[in-house]
Design a protein around this motif. Structure first.
Motif, PDB file in Angstrom:
ATOM      1  N   PRO A 111      -0.987  -4.579   2.189  1.00 19.94           N
ATOM      2  CA  PRO A 111      -1.095  -3.549   1.125  1.00 19.94           C
ATOM      3  C   PRO A 111      -0.883  -2.136   1.658  1.00 19.94           C
ATOM      4  N   GLU A 112      -0.605  -1.223   0.746  1.00 17.44           N
ATOM      5  CA  GLU A 112      -0.348   0.161   1.125  1.00 17.44           C
ATOM      6  C   GLU A 112      -1.597   0.852   1.664  1.00 17.44           C
ATOM      7  N   LYS A 113      -2.749   0.454   1.172  1.00 20.91           N
ATOM      8  CA  LYS A 113      -4.005   1.016   1.666  1.00 20.91           C
ATOM      9  C   LYS A 113      -4.896  -0.132   2.106  1.00 20.91           C
ATOM     10  N   ALA A 133     -11.784   7.111  -0.480  1.00 24.26           N
ATOM     11  CA  ALA A 133     -11.414   8.409   0.088  1.00 24.26           C
ATOM     12  C   ALA A 133      -9.916   8.650  -0.076  1.00 24.26           C
ATOM     13  N   ASP A 134      -9.563   9.876  -0.427  1.00 22.23           N
ATOM     14  CA  ASP A 134      -8.166  10.229  -0.639  1.00 22.23           C
ATOM     15  C   ASP A 134      -7.487  10.463   0.706  1.00 22.23           C
ATOM     16  N   ILE A 135      -6.616   9.558   1.096  1.00 24.18           N
ATOM     17  CA  ILE A 135      -5.886   9.711   2.357  1.00 24.18           C
ATOM     18  C   ILE A 135      -4.373   9.793   2.096  1.00 24.18           C
ATOM     19  N   SER A 136      -4.019  10.213   0.885  1.00 26.24           N
ATOM     20  CA  SER A 136      -2.608  10.253   0.517  1.00 26.24           C
ATOM     21  C   SER A 136      -1.803  11.213   1.392  1.00 26.24           C
ATOM     22  N   GLU A 137      -2.480  12.226   1.974  1.00 22.73           N
ATOM     23  CA  GLU A 137      -1.792  13.191   2.830  1.00 22.73           C
ATOM     24  C   GLU A 137      -1.946  12.872   4.318  1.00 22.73           C
ATOM     25  N   TYR A 138      -2.542  11.727   4.597  1.00 15.28           N
ATOM     26  CA  TYR A 138      -2.831  11.373   5.991  1.00 15.28           C
ATOM     27  C   TYR A 138      -2.239  10.003   6.332  1.00 15.28           C
ATOM     28  N   GLU A 139      -2.065   9.784   7.639  1.00 17.39           N
ATOM     29  CA  GLU A 139      -1.661   8.457   8.108  1.00 17.39           C
ATOM     30  C   GLU A 139      -2.875   7.525   8.189  1.00 17.39           C
ATOM     31  N   LEU A 163      -9.135   3.537   8.216  1.00 15.33           N
ATOM     32  CA  LEU A 163      -8.640   3.463   6.845  1.00 15.33           C
ATOM     33  C   LEU A 163      -7.171   3.871   6.897  1.00 15.33           C
ATOM     34  N   LEU A 164      -6.284   2.934   6.605  1.00 16.65           N
ATOM     35  CA  LEU A 164      -4.861   3.099   6.873  1.00 16.65           C
ATOM     36  C   LEU A 164      -4.055   3.363   5.608  1.00 16.65           C
ATOM     37  N   LEU A 204     -10.798  13.001   9.713  1.00 16.08           N
ATOM     38  CA  LEU A 204     -11.970  12.591  10.466  1.00 16.08           C
ATOM     39  C   LEU A 204     -13.110  12.264   9.517  1.00 16.08           C
ATOM     40  N   LEU A 205     -13.707  11.109   9.733  1.00 11.05           N
ATOM     41  CA  LEU A 205     -14.767  10.601   8.876  1.00 11.05           C
ATOM     42  C   LEU A 205     -16.136  10.859   9.501  1.00 11.05           C
TER      43      LEU A 205
END
Length: 594
Positions: A111-113, A133-139, A163-164, A204-205
């Motif tokens: 999956p994409e996430k 968590a919104d990671i749309s701007e992160y790898e 979280l990928l 960073l979490l």
């Protein structure tokens, strides 16, 4: 829906069970769980993959909380073997399986996430907040590494919880570049460090999403990673969640409910998985692997093709190439695998007395009952044997209420000195003193009687001097609780006076056909040696066994006899302490019956 990603081999299956149980305790959302695995036994015989049966068992756990949950098993071996076959990082303390997650970007269906978790993590709370968590701007998103962010860079993160954002990772080529880096150059903490160096956009979490050291109330994911301790001296501690006793006694009782459920479910699964199998245990180090191959060949040749046999080779560390030759001998109905006892032996190794002709492996048989609770009955055999009959016939012998099926030790009966050793040193009639090289084991009974606990008590309290360490302890502890078998199931190579062909020939003590000529029953050994993967090596070893080594053997025999005399006259031998001395008998309690 929460997507989870794991990677590993059969050795971390316990971690996957604990992960599943911890997930369903705190999460009602359906989970799609992707497990990357591979068969890499050509590299190491312990590198066996997670199986379809394992997958189905895990899926059943997840579906207890939500019937829509699914577990997917993905063979990632081709990806790894194509891109990282000769990686200088494959020989580090980390297995090749740690790199499999780096192929998630090119494996179809991921999956994409997705949330990647190491198999030594435990979910301690609801994952919804983390996963949303919104990671749309992160790898990727990750928490700082507890030690690494002090010593390797202030933003150095731990890769045990990631979280990928797979879309962004594919676009940046992060995983492709990390694989290339790990494939070419040796790196400290290879995949983790490569990701830290190469990631361009990371979030960073908080530490609660990958708590690597403390046991806090707000922890969401507990990571059982290696810990540095400074007192009373500098050392490290690396306790994993499936090491339940150590977790519960050394670390925390916070997760007792999950760990107790894990133990129950694992036992049920193992019993079902091995139903109908005959478990046969050997104990071996590198020196005896060639002769184990001969024993295994003889076992296979006489095995009933309608029965299933499972060989477990208990070991500390063995040469992977040699071990692979052993496992490659397996057939459709005879499996073989190596099982490490390193952790089990670490705490008692310093307390053991060993003669020059013994290694710590002689003690392994004492721990079989508790190490393998899924079995109620098993066979233990030394590696210096050959079989001329189906071992299933021995296994089918009814033990009744006895703990062991055994054969009296012919060497003990062969001389007056050894007879005195049994009777005056141990307090056992010489004709009832048994050899521990072939044992039909009532494992259920041994657990109930706590043979292991009694052994450790005697070892720690009295530290008796012995000439046959494990054998002497077993004779004392299991006295009057054994079934005596026909001599043909443990015929020692002292002479050829057995009527007919012995079912099992035991080349005990120094009388080895791979060293000496004219050993009784040596023709059987060479018959089975033919065609084994170590035939040439065994024959070369015999040719090189000259007078110097024979003199060492002779000296060893003389030293043994001298030690026997010392023990017979020792005021602190088994018989005097446990059977005659009032304080010793009282201290021993009901450990032994004199």
């Amino acid at each position: 829906m929460i997507n989870l990603l794991y990677a590993g081999n059969s050795g971390v299956f316990d971690g996957l069970i604990i992960g599943a149980l911890s997930y369903i305790k705190h999460n009602k959302n359906a989970a799609n769980v992707y497990i990357l695995t591979m068969d890499y036994t050509e590299k190491n015989p312990r590198f066996t993959p997670i199986t379809e049966a394992d997958r189905a068992f895990l899926e059943a756990i997840y579906r207890k909380a939500n019937d829509e949950s699914r577990v997917f098993l993905i063979d990632a071996g081709d990806y790894y073997k194509k891109e990282m076959p000769d990686s200088p990082n494959s020989e580090t303390g980390y297995t090749p399986y740690t790199f499999l997650r780096l192929f998630a970007d090119i494996i179809p269906g991921i999956p994409e996430k997705i949330l990647y978790l190491d198999t030594d993590t435990l979910i301690a709370d609801d994952l919804s907040e983390l996963y949303s968590a919104d990671i749309s701007e992160y790898e990727l998103a990750a928490a700082l590494d507890y030690y690494g962010h002090h010593f390797l860079g202030h933003n150095y993160f731990n890769a045990g919880v990631l979280l990928l954002n797979m879309k962004s990772i594919r676009e940046s080529g992060l995983f492709r570049r990390a694989v290339a880096a790990c494939a070419k150059k040796k790196i400290f903490l290879p995949d983790q460090t490569a990701l830290n160096r190469l990631v361009k956009k990371k979030l960073l979490l908080p530490a609660k999403y990958n708590e690597q050291k403390h046991f806090r109330d707000d922890t969401v994911i507990q990571h059982f990673s290696k810990t540095i301790l400074w007192l009373p001296y500098f050392h490290t501690r690396n306790i994993k969640p499936w090491q339940t006793e150590a977790v519960q006694t050394v670390l925390t009782k916070k997760y007792d409910d999950i760990l107790e459920e894990y133990k129950k479910m694992k036992l049920i699964y193992e019993k079902e998985l091995h139903r109908g199998e005959i478990p046969i245990f050997f104990a071996c180090d590198d020196n005896y692997l060639p002769y184990l191959a001969v024993a295994l060949k003889s076992l296979i040749l006489h095995a009933d093709n309608k029965r299933k046999y499972h060989i477990y080779v208990l070991c500390d560390s063995v040469n992977a190439e040699m071990a692979a030759k052993i496992t490659a001998m397996a057939t459709e109905n005879v499996k073989a695998e190596f099982v490490s006892v390193t952790e089990k032996m670490a705490s008692i190794l310093g307390k053991m007395r060993l003669r020059d002709y013994y290694t710590p492996s002689i003690y392994y048989r004492i721990f079989i009952a508790k190490m393998f609770p899924e079995f109620d009955k098993a066979i233990y055999i030394d590696a210096d044997i050959v079989l001329n009959d189906d071992i299933a016939k021995l296994f089918d012998t009814e033990l009744g209420g006895n703990l062991l099926g055994v054969v009296p030790d012919a060497i003990i009966a062969s001389t007056q000195l050894f007879r005195d050793y049994a009777e005056l040193g141990l307090g056992i009639r010489y004709d009832r003193y048994f050899n521990s090289g072939v044992l039909l084991m009532n494992l259920h009974g041994m657990r109930e009687y706590d043979v292991e606990g009694k052994f450790l008590y005697l070892l720690n309290r009295y530290h008796f001097n012995t000439v046959c360490p494990d054998q002497d302890y077993l004779n004392v502890i299991c006295r009057d609780k054994v079934l005596y078998l026909d001599e043909g199931w443990d015929k020692m190579s002292l002479n050829e006076n057995y009527p007919g062909v012995p079912s099992l020939i035991h080349y005990n003590m120094f009388n080895k056909p791979w060293y000496y000529d004219n050993v009784p029953y040596d023709a059987y050994f060479w018959k089975y040696c033919e065609g084994t993967p170590f035939e040439a090596e065994i024959k070369a070893g015999k040719a090189a066994y000259g007078e110097e080594k024979m003199a060492i053997d002779k000296a060893g025999g003389e030293n043994l006899c001298a030690q026997v005399t010392v023990i017979i006259n020792d005021e602190n031998n088994f018989r005097r302490v446990l059977c005659e001395d009032e304080d010793g008998e009282e201290a021993a309690g009901e450990l032994v019956a004199c």
